[in-house]
Motif scaffolding. Sequence first.
Motif, short mmCIF file in Angstrom:
data_model
loop_
_atom_site.label_atom_id
_atom_site.label_comp_id
_atom_site.label_asym_id
_atom_site.label_seq_id
_atom_site.Cartn_x
_atom_site.Cartn_y
_atom_site.Cartn_z
N ALA A 26 53.36 12.37 -12.81
CA ALA A 26 52.48 13.54 -12.92
C ALA A 26 53.19 14.87 -12.68
N HIS A 27 54.52 14.86 -12.73
CA HIS A 27 55.25 16.14 -12.73
C HIS A 27 56.56 15.96 -13.48
N CYS A 28 56.55 16.37 -14.73
CA CYS A 28 57.77 16.35 -15.53
C CYS A 28 57.65 17.47 -16.56
N LYS A 44 65.07 32.10 -17.09
CA LYS A 44 66.10 32.29 -16.07
C LYS A 44 67.15 31.19 -16.12
N TYR A 45 66.93 30.19 -16.94
CA TYR A 45 67.94 29.17 -17.20
C TYR A 45 67.77 28.70 -18.64
N LEU A 46 68.86 28.23 -19.21
CA LEU A 46 68.84 27.84 -20.62
C LEU A 46 69.34 26.40 -20.71
N VAL A 70 54.34 19.46 -17.25
CA VAL A 70 54.10 20.80 -16.71
C VAL A 70 54.99 21.78 -17.48
N GLN A 71 54.34 22.77 -18.04
CA GLN A 71 55.09 23.81 -18.77
C GLN A 71 56.16 24.42 -17.87
N ALA A 72 57.40 24.38 -18.30
CA ALA A 72 58.51 24.90 -17.48
C ALA A 72 58.72 26.38 -17.78
N SER A 73 59.22 27.10 -16.78
CA SER A 73 59.35 28.56 -16.90
C SER A 73 60.27 28.99 -18.05
N CYS A 74 61.19 28.13 -18.46
CA CYS A 74 62.11 28.52 -19.54
C CYS A 74 61.38 28.68 -20.87
N HIS A 75 60.16 28.14 -20.97
CA HIS A 75 59.36 28.34 -22.19
C HIS A 75 58.31 29.43 -22.02
N PHE A 123 55.32 31.21 -8.15
CA PHE A 123 55.65 32.34 -7.28
C PHE A 123 57.12 32.38 -6.89
N LEU A 124 57.96 31.60 -7.59
CA LEU A 124 59.38 31.59 -7.22
C LEU A 124 60.10 32.74 -7.94
N LYS A 125 60.62 33.67 -7.14
CA LYS A 125 61.22 34.87 -7.73
C LYS A 125 62.42 34.53 -8.61
N ARG A 126 63.11 33.42 -8.30
CA ARG A 126 64.27 33.08 -9.13
C ARG A 126 63.85 32.53 -10.50
N LEU A 127 62.54 32.25 -10.67
CA LEU A 127 62.08 31.66 -11.93
C LEU A 127 61.23 32.61 -12.78
N VAL A 128 60.52 33.52 -12.12
CA VAL A 128 59.62 34.41 -12.87
C VAL A 128 59.74 35.84 -12.34
N ILE A 151 50.00 25.42 -8.16
CA ILE A 151 50.72 26.56 -7.57
C ILE A 151 52.09 26.10 -7.10
N TYR A 152 53.08 26.88 -7.43
CA TYR A 152 54.46 26.60 -6.98
C TYR A 152 54.93 27.76 -6.13
N PHE A 153 55.22 27.47 -4.86
CA PHE A 153 55.70 28.52 -3.94
C PHE A 153 56.62 27.89 -2.92
N ASP A 175 52.71 22.25 -5.94
CA ASP A 175 53.96 21.61 -6.34
C ASP A 175 54.88 21.41 -5.14
N HIS A 176 55.41 20.21 -5.04
CA HIS A 176 56.45 19.88 -4.05
C HIS A 176 56.06 20.33 -2.63
N MET A 177 54.74 20.22 -2.33
CA MET A 177 54.24 20.54 -0.97
C MET A 177 54.58 21.96 -0.53
N GLY A 178 54.83 22.85 -1.51
CA GLY A 178 55.21 24.21 -1.12
C GLY A 178 56.59 24.25 -0.49
N ARG A 179 57.44 23.34 -0.89
CA ARG A 179 58.86 23.32 -0.50
C ARG A 179 59.09 23.51 1.01
N PRO A 180 58.58 22.58 1.83
CA PRO A 180 58.86 22.66 3.28
C PRO A 180 60.31 22.32 3.57
N ASP A 212 65.24 15.45 -3.94
CA ASP A 212 66.53 16.03 -4.35
C ASP A 212 66.57 17.53 -4.13
N ARG A 213 65.43 18.20 -4.26
CA ARG A 213 65.41 19.66 -4.03
C ARG A 213 65.27 19.99 -2.56
N LEU A 214 64.60 19.10 -1.81
CA LEU A 214 64.16 19.48 -0.46
C LEU A 214 65.01 18.90 0.66
O1 NQM Z 1 60.40 22.02 -12.13
C1 NQM Z 1 60.13 22.29 -10.97
O2 NQM Z 1 59.15 21.76 -10.44
C2 NQM Z 1 60.96 23.21 -10.25
C3 NQM Z 1 61.74 24.19 -10.78
C4 NQM Z 1 61.66 24.67 -12.17
C5 NQM Z 1 60.33 25.14 -12.58
O3 NQM Z 1 59.36 24.97 -11.90
C6 NQM Z 1 60.17 25.87 -13.85
O4 NQM Z 1 61.16 26.18 -14.50
O5 NQM Z 1 59.03 26.14 -14.23
C7 NQM Z 1 62.72 24.82 -9.90
O6 NQM Z 1 62.55 24.74 -8.67
O7 NQM Z 1 63.69 25.37 -10.42
#
Ligand code: NQM
Length: 291
Positions: A26-28, A44-46, A70-75, A123-128, A151-153, A175-180, A212-214
């Motif tokens: 349920a998250h890909c 922000k990534y290609l 889940v629609q990824a930010s690169c799109h 809400f991740l500044k490195r992504l949006v 919500i992703y934060f 998403d991802h429990m709010g990255r604790p 892997d992220r946390l």
């Molecule tokens: O894929 C995830 O869940 C996490 C991402 C990428 C992302 O969310 C996105 O690009 O929309 C991340 O932490 O870089």
Amino acid sequence: MSDRITSWHPSPGKPRFTPPPGAVDAHCHVFGPQDRFPFSPKAKYLPEDAGPEMLFALRDHLGFSRNVIVQASCHGTDNAATLDAIARSDGMARGVAVVDPAIGAEELAALHAGGMRGIRFNFLKRLVDNAPKDRFLEVASRLPAGWHVVIYFEADILEELRPFMDAIPVPIVVDHMGRPDVTQGPDGPDLLAFRRLLDSRPDIHFKPTCPDRLDPSGDPWDAFAAAVRPLVEEYPDRCIWGTDWPHPNMQDAVPDDGHLTDMIPRIAPTEQLQRKLLVDNPRRLYWAEEV
Ligand SMILES: O=C(O)/C=C(\CC(=O)C(=O)O)C(=O)O
């Protein structure tokens, strides 16, 4: 930005764990293919292409039945690649869109017809570049029936986001429990704050995903397992799980999806918990007509 990145494992292992029948990843995401679905100019990534054929082959290899894409930010806010992947899934995928908050009712209805069941606020500044809370709340108030908000934060803005989340008029999935910081353990400040959020309303769900992220200790991610298992046990009806394939931005520490799948019985140790996490809970959110 020029070089396209590869953030997924070339040959993930076969998990020892066998997901139950009907299990949902349920998250890909899908990336491209770029010649049909160009990336956003604001991406922000290609990444290299990681399309639906690859995703569905991984689903079968790992033993899952369905996907939530889940629609990824690169799109950006062009959901065409995600909709195309859903359309190719024979009903075995649904999705979460990212939209311009000015989106109209007709376009939302078209997204529903295409298999979307929620929208994502990132809400991740490195992504949006920006995340306008007032506009997010406005669009959240006129979603199609049965939709939710994802919500992703990151943990450091959880308290700041509490009034915003309180005002969201539909169910929430975090998403991802709010990255604790999982190295703080199950009762560390980040997971205690997250429990307070979960206790504030009954319709907040979470994804106990992305060791892997946390977890900086790396595979087999023991700190993640120790910190997250109690959360799944305490809130068994409110969690859904996903691989996060193709692992955007993880090119320097690409996880093996077989190993990620083997995290499931460590955080959900009984068959009943596994069934809720992988089948019942995601089905309620994404295939409600079957419930
Ligand atoms: O894929 C995830 O869940 C996490 C991402 C990428 C992302 O969310 C996105 O690009 O929309 C991340 O932490 O870089």
